[in-house]
Design a protein around this motif. Structure first.
Motif, PDB file in Angstrom:
ATOM      1  N   ILE A  15      52.949  32.942  41.813  1.00 54.52           N
ATOM      2  CA  ILE A  15      51.934  33.013  40.763  1.00 54.52           C
ATOM      3  C   ILE A  15      51.955  34.442  40.235  1.00 54.52           C
ATOM      4  O   ILE A  15      51.624  35.377  40.967  1.00 54.52           O
ATOM      5  CB  ILE A  15      50.542  32.631  41.304  1.00 54.52           C
ATOM      6  N   ILE A  16      52.361  34.608  38.994  1.00 50.54           N
ATOM      7  CA  ILE A  16      52.529  35.931  38.404  1.00 50.54           C
ATOM      8  C   ILE A  16      51.360  36.213  37.465  1.00 50.54           C
ATOM      9  O   ILE A  16      51.106  35.449  36.537  1.00 50.54           O
ATOM     10  CB  ILE A  16      53.876  36.038  37.661  1.00 50.54           C
ATOM     11  N   LEU A  17      50.669  37.323  37.730  1.00 51.36           N
ATOM     12  CA  LEU A  17      49.500  37.705  36.951  1.00 51.36           C
ATOM     13  C   LEU A  17      49.654  39.141  36.469  1.00 51.36           C
ATOM     14  O   LEU A  17      50.211  39.973  37.171  1.00 51.36           O
ATOM     15  CB  LEU A  17      48.241  37.628  37.828  1.00 51.36           C
ATOM     16  N   GLY A  18      49.130  39.420  35.282  1.00 52.72           N
ATOM     17  CA  GLY A  18      49.206  40.777  34.771  1.00 52.72           C
ATOM     18  C   GLY A  18      47.924  41.247  34.111  1.00 52.72           C
ATOM     19  O   GLY A  18      47.603  42.422  34.130  1.00 52.72           O
ATOM     20  N   THR A  19      47.189  40.307  33.539  1.00 49.56           N
ATOM     21  CA  THR A  19      45.983  40.687  32.807  1.00 49.56           C
ATOM     22  C   THR A  19      44.772  39.933  33.357  1.00 49.56           C
ATOM     23  O   THR A  19      44.911  38.914  34.036  1.00 49.56           O
ATOM     24  CB  THR A  19      46.114  40.368  31.303  1.00 49.56           C
ATOM     25  N   ARG A  20      43.615  40.442  33.051  1.00 49.88           N
ATOM     26  CA  ARG A  20      42.374  39.815  33.530  1.00 49.88           C
ATOM     27  C   ARG A  20      42.243  38.359  33.075  1.00 49.88           C
ATOM     28  O   ARG A  20      41.879  37.495  33.883  1.00 49.88           O
ATOM     29  CB  ARG A  20      41.182  40.649  33.071  1.00 49.88           C
ATOM     30  N   PRO A  21      42.532  38.028  31.808  1.00 47.79           N
ATOM     31  CA  PRO A  21      42.441  36.618  31.413  1.00 47.79           C
ATOM     32  C   PRO A  21      43.363  35.704  32.223  1.00 47.79           C
ATOM     33  O   PRO A  21      43.011  34.570  32.524  1.00 47.79           O
ATOM     34  CB  PRO A  21      42.839  36.630  29.939  1.00 47.79           C
ATOM     35  N   HIS A  29      47.671  46.596  32.506  1.00 45.26           N
ATOM     36  CA  HIS A  29      46.247  46.808  32.226  1.00 45.26           C
ATOM     37  C   HIS A  29      45.474  47.019  33.521  1.00 45.26           C
ATOM     38  O   HIS A  29      44.368  46.517  33.683  1.00 45.26           O
ATOM     39  CB  HIS A  29      45.647  45.635  31.451  1.00 45.26           C
ATOM     40  N   TYR A  30      46.060  47.753  34.464  1.00 44.21           N
ATOM     41  CA  TYR A  30      45.428  47.947  35.780  1.00 44.21           C
ATOM     42  C   TYR A  30      44.058  48.612  35.651  1.00 44.21           C
ATOM     43  O   TYR A  30      43.872  49.529  34.876  1.00 44.21           O
ATOM     44  CB  TYR A  30      46.303  48.811  36.694  1.00 44.21           C
ATOM     45  N   SER A  31      43.144  48.100  36.430  1.00 39.94           N
ATOM     46  CA  SER A  31      41.840  48.736  36.554  1.00 39.94           C
ATOM     47  C   SER A  31      41.304  48.445  37.953  1.00 39.94           C
ATOM     48  O   SER A  31      41.656  47.435  38.574  1.00 39.94           O
ATOM     49  CB  SER A  31      40.857  48.224  35.502  1.00 39.94           C
ATOM     50  N   TYR A  32      40.468  49.309  38.438  1.00 40.91           N
ATOM     51  CA  TYR A  32      39.859  49.127  39.758  1.00 40.91           C
ATOM     52  C   TYR A  32      39.069  47.818  39.791  1.00 40.91           C
ATOM     53  O   TYR A  32      39.132  47.072  40.766  1.00 40.91           O
ATOM     54  CB  TYR A  32      38.955  50.312  40.065  1.00 40.91           C
ATOM     55  N   HIS A  33      38.341  47.532  38.735  1.00 42.80           N
ATOM     56  CA  HIS A  33      37.524  46.309  38.667  1.00 42.80           C
ATOM     57  C   HIS A  33      38.404  45.063  38.791  1.00 42.80           C
ATOM     58  O   HIS A  33      38.078  44.141  39.534  1.00 42.80           O
ATOM     59  CB  HIS A  33      36.719  46.285  37.364  1.00 42.80           C
ATOM     60  N   ASP A  77      41.321  44.858  40.168  1.00 44.56           N
ATOM     61  CA  ASP A  77      41.872  44.820  41.508  1.00 44.56           C
ATOM     62  C   ASP A  77      40.871  44.191  42.475  1.00 44.56           C
ATOM     63  O   ASP A  77      41.242  43.385  43.336  1.00 44.56           O
ATOM     64  CB  ASP A  77      42.237  46.233  41.961  1.00 44.56           C
ATOM     65  N   ARG A  78      39.604  44.508  42.335  1.00 39.25           N
ATOM     66  CA  ARG A  78      38.568  43.923  43.189  1.00 39.25           C
ATOM     67  C   ARG A  78      38.431  42.422  42.943  1.00 39.25           C
ATOM     68  O   ARG A  78      38.245  41.657  43.880  1.00 39.25           O
ATOM     69  CB  ARG A  78      37.241  44.627  42.989  1.00 39.25           C
ATOM     70  N   ILE A  79      38.540  41.996  41.694  1.00 38.96           N
ATOM     71  CA  ILE A  79      38.491  40.565  41.371  1.00 38.96           C
ATOM     72  C   ILE A  79      39.636  39.844  42.067  1.00 38.96           C
ATOM     73  O   ILE A  79      39.462  38.768  42.648  1.00 38.96           O
ATOM     74  CB  ILE A  79      38.534  40.333  39.842  1.00 38.96           C
ATOM     75  N   MET A  80      40.830  40.424  41.998  1.00 33.30           N
ATOM     76  CA  MET A  80      42.000  39.809  42.643  1.00 33.30           C
ATOM     77  C   MET A  80      41.771  39.661  44.140  1.00 33.30           C
ATOM     78  O   MET A  80      42.043  38.615  44.706  1.00 33.30           O
ATOM     79  CB  MET A  80      43.239  40.679  42.420  1.00 33.30           C
ATOM     80  N   LYS A  81      41.258  40.691  44.798  1.00 33.14           N
ATOM     81  CA  LYS A  81      41.032  40.641  46.235  1.00 33.14           C
ATOM     82  C   LYS A  81      39.992  39.592  46.596  1.00 33.14           C
ATOM     83  O   LYS A  81      40.141  38.870  47.566  1.00 33.14           O
ATOM     84  CB  LYS A  81      40.632  42.010  46.763  1.00 33.14           C
ATOM     85  N   GLN A  82      38.940  39.483  45.781  1.00 34.17           N
ATOM     86  CA  GLN A  82      37.912  38.475  46.035  1.00 34.17           C
ATOM     87  C   GLN A  82      38.485  37.075  45.849  1.00 34.17           C
ATOM     88  O   GLN A  82      38.165  36.169  46.593  1.00 34.17           O
ATOM     89  CB  GLN A  82      36.733  38.673  45.103  1.00 34.17           C
ATOM     90  N   LEU A  83      39.331  36.913  44.866  1.00 34.60           N
ATOM     91  CA  LEU A  83      39.950  35.628  44.595  1.00 34.60           C
ATOM     92  C   LEU A  83      40.831  35.184  45.765  1.00 34.60           C
ATOM     93  O   LEU A  83      40.784  34.037  46.196  1.00 34.60           O
ATOM     94  CB  LEU A  83      40.784  35.716  43.315  1.00 34.60           C
ATOM     95  N   ILE A  84      41.586  36.121  46.286  1.00 36.54           N
ATOM     96  CA  ILE A  84      42.509  35.806  47.374  1.00 36.54           C
ATOM     97  C   ILE A  84      41.763  35.508  48.670  1.00 36.54           C
ATOM     98  O   ILE A  84      42.107  34.577  49.389  1.00 36.54           O
ATOM     99  CB  ILE A  84      43.513  36.951  47.565  1.00 36.54           C
TER     100      ILE A  84
END
Length: 53
Positions: A5-11, A38-42, A44-51
Protein backbone atom coordinates in the motif's frame (compact mmCIF):
# COMPACT_ATOMS: atom_id res chain seq x y z
CA UNK A 1 2.32 -12.72 -1.28
CA UNK A 2 2.49 -9.32 0.39
CA UNK A 3 0.17 -6.45 -0.48
CA UNK A 4 1.98 -3.12 -0.91
CA UNK A 5 0.00 0.00 0.00
CA UNK A 6 1.79 3.11 -1.25
CA UNK A 7 0.86 6.45 0.30
CA UNK A 8 2.29 9.92 -0.18
CA UNK A 9 -0.29 12.53 0.67
CA UNK A 10 -2.85 13.05 3.41
CA UNK A 11 -5.85 12.46 1.09
CA UNK A 12 -4.33 9.10 0.09
CA UNK A 13 -4.00 8.12 3.74
CA UNK A 14 -7.63 9.00 4.38
CA UNK A 15 -8.83 7.14 1.27
CA UNK A 16 -6.80 4.02 2.04
CA UNK A 17 -7.65 3.83 5.76
CA UNK A 18 -10.59 1.45 5.22
CA UNK A 19 -8.43 -0.80 3.03
CA UNK A 20 -5.69 -0.92 5.67
CA UNK A 21 -8.18 -1.69 8.42
CA UNK A 22 -9.71 -4.48 6.33
CA UNK A 23 -6.27 -5.97 5.69
CA UNK A 24 -5.67 -5.92 9.44
CA UNK A 25 -9.07 -7.45 10.15
CA UNK A 26 -8.42 -10.29 7.68
CA UNK A 27 -4.84 -10.78 8.97
CA UNK A 28 -3.45 -10.24 5.47
CA UNK A 29 0.26 -9.73 4.93
CA UNK A 30 0.71 -6.11 3.85
CA UNK A 31 3.27 -3.32 3.92
CA UNK A 32 2.67 0.41 3.97
CA UNK A 33 5.14 2.41 1.94
CA UNK A 34 5.10 6.11 2.72
CA UNK A 35 6.84 8.21 0.08
CA UNK A 36 7.27 11.20 2.40
CA UNK A 37 5.65 13.53 -0.12
CA UNK A 38 4.24 16.57 1.70
CA UNK A 39 5.70 15.26 4.97
CA UNK A 40 4.41 16.76 8.16
CA UNK A 41 4.52 15.71 11.80
CA UNK A 42 0.70 15.69 11.92
CA UNK A 43 0.43 13.34 8.95
CA UNK A 44 3.05 11.04 10.49
CA UNK A 45 0.95 10.78 13.66
CA UNK A 46 -2.16 9.95 11.60
CA UNK A 47 -0.25 7.15 9.86
CA UNK A 48 0.92 5.69 13.18
CA UNK A 49 -2.60 5.81 14.62
CA UNK A 50 -3.96 4.15 11.50
CA UNK A 51 -1.45 1.33 11.68
CA UNK A 52 -1.80 0.69 15.39
CA UNK A 53 -5.58 0.96 15.38
Amino acid sequence: MTIAIILGTRPEIIKMAPVIRECQRRCLDFSIIHTGQHYSYHMDRIMKQLITG
